[in-house]
Design a protein around this motif. Structure first.
Motif, short mmCIF file in Angstrom:
data_model
loop_
_atom_site.label_atom_id
_atom_site.label_comp_id
_atom_site.label_asym_id
_atom_site.label_seq_id
_atom_site.Cartn_x
_atom_site.Cartn_y
_atom_site.Cartn_z
N THR A 193 0.81 -1.23 0.00
CA THR A 193 0.00 0.00 0.00
C THR A 193 0.84 1.27 0.00
O THR A 193 0.31 2.36 -0.20
N VAL A 194 2.13 1.16 0.25
CA VAL A 194 3.01 2.34 0.26
C VAL A 194 3.73 2.42 -1.08
O VAL A 194 4.46 1.50 -1.47
N ASN A 195 3.52 3.50 -1.79
CA ASN A 195 4.15 3.70 -3.09
C ASN A 195 5.39 4.58 -2.99
O ASN A 195 5.49 5.42 -2.09
N ASP A 239 4.92 15.51 -7.62
CA ASP A 239 3.90 14.73 -6.94
C ASP A 239 4.26 14.45 -5.48
O ASP A 239 3.36 14.34 -4.63
N VAL A 240 5.55 14.32 -5.18
CA VAL A 240 5.96 14.15 -3.79
C VAL A 240 5.70 15.44 -3.01
O VAL A 240 5.16 15.41 -1.89
N ILE A 241 6.07 16.57 -3.58
CA ILE A 241 5.86 17.86 -2.93
C ILE A 241 4.36 18.13 -2.73
O ILE A 241 3.95 18.73 -1.72
N ILE A 301 2.15 11.26 -3.58
CA ILE A 301 2.83 9.96 -3.47
C ILE A 301 3.73 10.03 -2.24
O ILE A 301 4.37 11.06 -1.98
N PRO A 302 3.76 8.98 -1.42
CA PRO A 302 4.39 9.07 -0.10
C PRO A 302 5.89 9.25 -0.07
O PRO A 302 6.42 9.99 0.77
#
Length: 323
Positions: free
Chosen positions: A151-153, A192-194, A198-199
């Motif tokens: 579940t963690v991407n 996308d991280v910022i 996405i984790p």
């Protein structure tokens, strides 16, 4: 016999090998092309342009940066591999250049098609997240991944890239299975991280330093054997309880195989002289979160050979394949 006639006689009696030696001593006599196998703006380009300016000042000839991006650096590397072996073509290489050899059939050999000139610098890998994810430490991330497998991407710049390998090696040492999400480059992945979409991302300290300093993302750990001076409050992955994780992005310079030794040695001397300058070391630390690396060509060859094996093993374990 006059002094002039004696001088002429001495010159005529010199061995023929003297002329090529004198010609080699004059190298370089024209601009040098430095192929950067990635688009402008990335770490390879930034470091190459800085060192190129310094090198121009030392050799008295322009070092022309030639960005040839595409195929994770393969297009530019192939161009350099087939360039004349005369010392007038340099290639900027980085860790991904070696990683390509671990998973792809290349149109050149990283060990046979090039002669190493010098390393430039290295910067540790880092593991970053957005504060909204709630991970205060690397242990928190691992706990979540173990509690909810799959579940963690984590984001990467693409299949088989530096970020992908960094993530899969951590999966291996931590005994977890985060899901790889490839992007079309570092910029969209970082966006996308910022944004908190996405984790996690595995990337060089060089790439994320400005974002960490601005508080846009949080650095959980660095993949070095010791803490990085530029983020001294961030622990290493090993400190965090996960031995066996050591990942750096390194940059260096190679030339097409067969460049005359005298020319290769001159290029190495001048680049090493640039790396020894206090201004260069200061710039590398403050602007690139990197440390100058001064090594011999033999040491570079050994490193390349060992790293190809290391990343080939990681690729087999993680099932990294390029379609």
């Amino acid at each position: 016999m006059t002094l002039l006639n004696k001088t002429i006689l001495i010159v005529l009696c010199l061995p023929l090998g003297w002329l090529p030696a004198a010609h080699a001593a004059a190298f370089p006599e024209k601009p040098i092309r430095w192929i950067i196998p990635f688009p402008p703006g990335g770490s390879n380009d930034v470091l190459g342009r800085y060192i190129g300016i310094k090198l121009t000042e030392r050799i008295g000839q322009q070092v022309v940066i030639d960005n040839r991006g595409g195929a994770n650096g393969i297009i530019g590397a192939d161009l350099a591999a087939h360039a004349p072996a005369d010392g007038y073509t340099l290639l900027m290489v980085s860790t991904s250049w070696i990683m390509n050899a671990a998973i792809r059939k290349l149109p050149y050999s990283v060990e046979k098609s090039f002669d190493p000139i010098s390393m430039i610098a290295s910067s540790p890998n880092s593991i970053v997240t957005h504060p909204v994810q709630g991970f205060k430490s690397l242990q928190d991330l691992v706990a979540k991944a173990k509690a909810s497998p799959g579940t963690v991407n984590y984001a990467s710049t693409g299949v088989g890239g530096f970020n992908h390998f960094g993530g899969e090696l951590f999966n291996k040492v931590a005994g977890i299975k985060m899901v790889h999400v490839p992007y079309k480059g570092g910029s969209p992945a970082m966006i996308d991280v910022i944004a908190g979409n996405i984790p996690v991302m595995f990337t060089s300290v060089t790439q994320v330093l400005a974002h960490v300093r601005a508080g846009r993302i949080k650095m959980l750990a660095v993949g070095a054997t010791k803490r990085s001076p530029v983020v001294a409050d961030v622990p290493t992955v090993i400190e965090s309880g996960f031995p066996g994780y050591e990942v750096y992005v390194s940059w260096g310079v190679v030339v097409p195989a067969g460049v005359p030794r005298a020319r290769a040695e001159k290029l190495r001397r001048e680049i090493v002289a640039v790396l020894r300058e206090p201004d260069t070391r200061k710039w590398l630390a403050n602007s690139a979160a990197a440390e100058a690396q001064i090594t011999t060509p033999a040491e570079i060859r050994k490193m390349i050979h060992e790293d190809v094996k290391k990343w080939t093993d990681v690729a087999k374990t993680a099932g990294i394949k390029v379609k």
